[in-house]
Design a protein around this motif. Structure first.
Motif, mmCIF file in Angstrom:
data_model
loop_
_atom_site.group_PDB
_atom_site.id
_atom_site.type_symbol
_atom_site.label_atom_id
_atom_site.label_comp_id
_atom_site.label_asym_id
_atom_site.label_seq_id
_atom_site.Cartn_x
_atom_site.Cartn_y
_atom_site.Cartn_z
ATOM 1 N N SER A 10 0.837 -1.002 -0.015
ATOM 2 C CA SER A 10 0.114 -0.070 0.086
ATOM 3 C C SER A 10 0.821 1.374 -0.090
ATOM 4 N N CYS A 13 1.893 1.720 -3.465
ATOM 5 C CA CYS A 13 1.023 2.178 -4.304
ATOM 6 C C CYS A 13 0.982 3.899 -4.083
ATOM 7 N N ARG A 26 -0.045 -3.293 -6.716
ATOM 8 C CA ARG A 26 -1.597 -3.568 -6.306
ATOM 9 C C ARG A 26 -1.485 -5.187 -6.179
ATOM 10 N N GLN A 29 -0.302 -6.129 -3.145
ATOM 11 C CA GLN A 29 -1.475 -5.771 -2.279
ATOM 12 C C GLN A 29 -2.425 -6.911 -2.022
ATOM 13 N N PHE A 86 -4.882 4.982 -0.869
ATOM 14 C CA PHE A 86 -3.900 4.196 -0.514
ATOM 15 C C PHE A 86 -3.173 4.540 0.860
#
Length: 320
Positions: A10, A13, A26, A29, A86
């Motif tokens: 995160s 991101c 992602r 994640q 994020f």
């Protein structure tokens, strides 16, 4: 490990400066976040036993996040930009790690577990695939979630483009479904004190069938209107609050020694079917409500059929 990967991804991101970095982060994640989907279900099964799992799943309001996430994300996007989304997920990951460290003890005794080997893992998944009753419950839960994701994918066009609902008011329609799902989940937890999970599941599966068929008939006949669309979707989405917890509990009821594998199978199947349903709604787009209505009807009928043909093929400890 899962939430640590989720939190670090995160951060990546939020700091991404190109689309490739965002895609990679992602992916990481999602790989970390799946721990939050799979392991809690296994923990509930380890600690509560089959007869109480459905009630706990109801109190957890399984399935609510996909409905609330677009609303919260939309507000954050509007007021603070996409990176703030994020940033909030970083804080959420840290909050989960804190909760794990302070309040969660290991629920699974690994003292007598055999060494982790790919052959053992593959054999466990193969055994689950051949378990007709387990697959019936998994597919029932997965297809209902697929119908929910079809609604998430297709309802913005139907409500805002076809019926002129403003973006500001769209959230109220989405929120009404979230309220229905929450209310159904809490009622399900109360009903489970006296009614078996399998009985509640059998009764609730008629709701998405009727709602989906009504939506499909109205859409194909050209009689669809905003009130009927809203009512049909509300009934379908509310049923998720009863079907999801009970189907998951029934699926895991006889999988005590491989609860983690069964929970992973259940979660992966649900999201796979949900992905397919969302893609089909987009692929069949023809400027009307027909694709969404038909996909929701197919999901409802499919869930009912899988339960009748497969789910009832064996006995479940949750019946007692």
């Amino acid at each position: 490990m899962g939430f640590s990967l989720y939190t670090l991804a995160s951060v990546g991101c939020a700091l991404a400066d190109n689309i490739t970095m965002l895609w990679v982060c992602r992916l990481l994640q999602g790989m970390g976040g799946c721990a939050g989907l799979v392991i809690p279900s296994a923990i509930v099964r380890d600690r509560m036993g089959p007869s109480q799992s459905a009630r706990i799943f109801s109190l957890l309001v399984m399935g609510l996040a996909p409905i609330l996430a677009p609303l919260v994300g939309g507000w954050l996007l509007q007021w603070a930009g996409w990176r703030a989304i994020f940033g909030v997920l970083v804080l959420f990951g840290l909050f989960c790690l804190l909760g794990l460290g302070l309040g969660l003890q290991e629920s699974h005794d690994t003292t007598h577990e055999p060494p982790l080997q790919w052959r053992t893992v593959a054999r466990n998944y193969a055994d689950l695939w051949r378990d007709r009753s387990f697959m019936g419950f998994v597919l029932s839960a997965g297809l209902i979630r697929a119908g929910m994701f079809a609604y998430i994918a297709g309802s913005p066009f139907v409500l805002m483009q076809l019926y002129g609902v403003s973006p500001q008011n769209y959230g109220w329609f989405f929120g009404a479904n979230a309220f229905g799902l929450i209310a159904a989940s809490q009622l399900n937890a109360y009903w489970l004190k006296t009614v078996p999970a399998s009985t509640l599941l059998r009764r609730a599966l008629w709701l998405p069938v009727l709602a989906g068929l009504a939506l499909a008939v109205l859409a194909l006949a050209g009689w669809m209107s905003l009130p009927w669309f809203v009512l049909g979707c509300f009934v379908f989405m509310t049923s998720v609050g009863v079907i999801g917890p009970n189907a998951s509990a029934c699926a895991l009821a006889s999988q005590g020694r491989r609860a983690g594998t069964a929970a992973a199978f259940n979660g992966a199947t649900a999201f796979l079917l949900a992905t397919v349903a969302g893609a089909v709604v987009g692929g069949l787009h023809n400027g009307s409500s027909q694709p969404l209505a038909v996909v929701m009807a197919v999901c409802g009928l499919g869930a009912w059929g899988c339960y009748r043909v497969l789910g009832q093929s064996g006995s479940s400890p949750v019946k007692a």
